[in-house]
Design an enzyme around this catalytic site. Structure first.
Site, PDB file in Angstrom:
ATOM      1  N   ALA A  17       0.369   9.673  -5.916  1.00 28.95           N
ATOM      2  CA  ALA A  17       1.389   8.702  -5.527  1.00 28.95           C
ATOM      3  C   ALA A  17       1.496   7.558  -6.529  1.00 28.95           C
ATOM      4  O   ALA A  17       2.575   6.998  -6.734  1.00 28.95           O
ATOM      5  CB  ALA A  17       1.093   8.161  -4.129  1.00 28.95           C
ATOM      6  N   GLU A  19       1.504   7.688  -9.660  1.00 28.78           N
ATOM      7  CA  GLU A  19       2.347   8.093 -10.777  1.00 28.78           C
ATOM      8  C   GLU A  19       3.821   8.263 -10.415  1.00 28.78           C
ATOM      9  O   GLU A  19       4.668   8.443 -11.299  1.00 28.78           O
ATOM     10  CB  GLU A  19       1.820   9.393 -11.400  1.00 28.78           C
ATOM     11  CG  GLU A  19       0.490   9.246 -12.108  1.00 28.78           C
ATOM     12  CD  GLU A  19      -0.727   9.240 -11.174  1.00 28.78           C
ATOM     13  OE1 GLU A  19      -1.798   8.839 -11.647  1.00 28.78           O
ATOM     14  OE2 GLU A  19      -0.593   9.631 -10.003  1.00 28.78           O
ATOM     15  N   VAL A  42      -0.506   9.393   0.811  1.00 30.14           N
ATOM     16  CA  VAL A  42      -1.761   8.686   0.591  1.00 30.14           C
ATOM     17  C   VAL A  42      -2.502   8.716   1.927  1.00 30.14           C
ATOM     18  O   VAL A  42      -1.996   8.232   2.934  1.00 30.14           O
ATOM     19  CB  VAL A  42      -1.527   7.235   0.134  1.00 30.14           C
ATOM     20  CG1 VAL A  42      -2.855   6.558  -0.176  1.00 30.14           C
ATOM     21  CG2 VAL A  42      -0.603   7.180  -1.076  1.00 30.14           C
ATOM     22  N   ILE A  43      -3.674   9.335   1.909  1.00 26.24           N
ATOM     23  CA  ILE A  43      -4.476   9.472   3.131  1.00 26.24           C
ATOM     24  C   ILE A  43      -5.612   8.459   3.075  1.00 26.24           C
ATOM     25  O   ILE A  43      -6.332   8.381   2.087  1.00 26.24           O
ATOM     26  CB  ILE A  43      -5.017  10.908   3.275  1.00 26.24           C
ATOM     27  CG1 ILE A  43      -3.843  11.899   3.335  1.00 26.24           C
ATOM     28  CG2 ILE A  43      -5.911  11.024   4.512  1.00 26.24           C
ATOM     29  CD1 ILE A  43      -4.250  13.360   3.286  1.00 26.24           C
ATOM     30  N   HIS A  49      -9.087   1.765  -1.566  1.00 22.47           N
ATOM     31  CA  HIS A  49      -8.245   2.486  -2.529  1.00 22.47           C
ATOM     32  C   HIS A  49      -6.890   2.830  -1.919  1.00 22.47           C
ATOM     33  O   HIS A  49      -5.848   2.727  -2.573  1.00 22.47           O
ATOM     34  CB  HIS A  49      -8.991   3.755  -2.978  1.00 22.47           C
ATOM     35  CG  HIS A  49      -8.291   4.534  -4.029  1.00 22.47           C
ATOM     36  ND1 HIS A  49      -7.633   5.710  -3.749  1.00 22.47           N
ATOM     37  CD2 HIS A  49      -8.127   4.314  -5.353  1.00 22.47           C
ATOM     38  CE1 HIS A  49      -7.099   6.189  -4.858  1.00 22.47           C
ATOM     39  NE2 HIS A  49      -7.382   5.352  -5.846  1.00 22.47           N
ATOM     40  N   ARG A  88       3.807  15.527   9.711  1.00 20.27           N
ATOM     41  CA  ARG A  88       5.025  14.806   9.318  1.00 20.27           C
ATOM     42  C   ARG A  88       5.824  15.555   8.259  1.00 20.27           C
ATOM     43  O   ARG A  88       7.029  15.357   8.147  1.00 20.27           O
ATOM     44  CB  ARG A  88       4.663  13.410   8.821  1.00 20.27           C
ATOM     45  CG  ARG A  88       4.163  12.539   9.971  1.00 20.27           C
ATOM     46  CD  ARG A  88       3.947  11.113   9.593  1.00 20.27           C
ATOM     47  NE  ARG A  88       5.166  10.482   9.101  1.00 20.27           N
ATOM     48  CZ  ARG A  88       5.143   9.399   8.331  1.00 20.27           C
ATOM     49  NH1 ARG A  88       3.994   8.860   7.981  1.00 20.27           N
ATOM     50  NH2 ARG A  88       6.266   8.869   7.929  1.00 20.27           N
TER      51      ARG A  88
END
Length: 116
Positions: A17, A19, A42-43, A49, A88
């Site tokens: 993500a 980039e 993004v998990i 982070h 999702r």
């Protein structure tokens, strides 16, 4: 779907993500696309982070959207688990990709109307 042939689409893969903004800017600056759809996830992990990557992806893509003259669609999921992400994104559930594709078509039509 939507009368768009898969040959009319270009797909570019990035490592994460973080980039997405730089790739979206580079692709959009070529002037060869009617819209840019960014998809990523993004998990949340055990460190902050997550917050940095998700925030910078959002801020960066917002800047790209304001700089380019084509619609830039934000499809970066932020989830707690991989299962939530798949729910999702899957075709059987929310299908975020399909939702963004439809939004892109609406935005392309809006831009065309504003330009005429």
């Amino acid at each position: 779907d939507f009368g768009v042939d898969s040959d009319d689409l270009d797909v570019y893969w990035v490592p994460g993500a973080w980039e997405l903004p730089q790739a979206a800017r580079k692709v959009g600056s070529k002037g060869q696309h009617d819209a840019i759809i960014t998809l990523g996830c993004v998990i949340r992990g055990e460190t902050p982070h997550f917050d940095y990557v998700a925030g910078e992806a959002s801020d960066g893509l917002g800047a790209v959207a304001r700089a380019l003259d084509v619609p830039v669609l934000f499809g970066v999921l932020t989830t707690e688990t991989q299962e939530q992400a798949w729910t999702r994104a899957s075709r059987e559930h929310d299908n975020k990709g399909r939702e963004l594709a439809l939004s892109a078509l609406h935005m392309i039509a809006l831009y065309a109307g504003l330009d005429s």
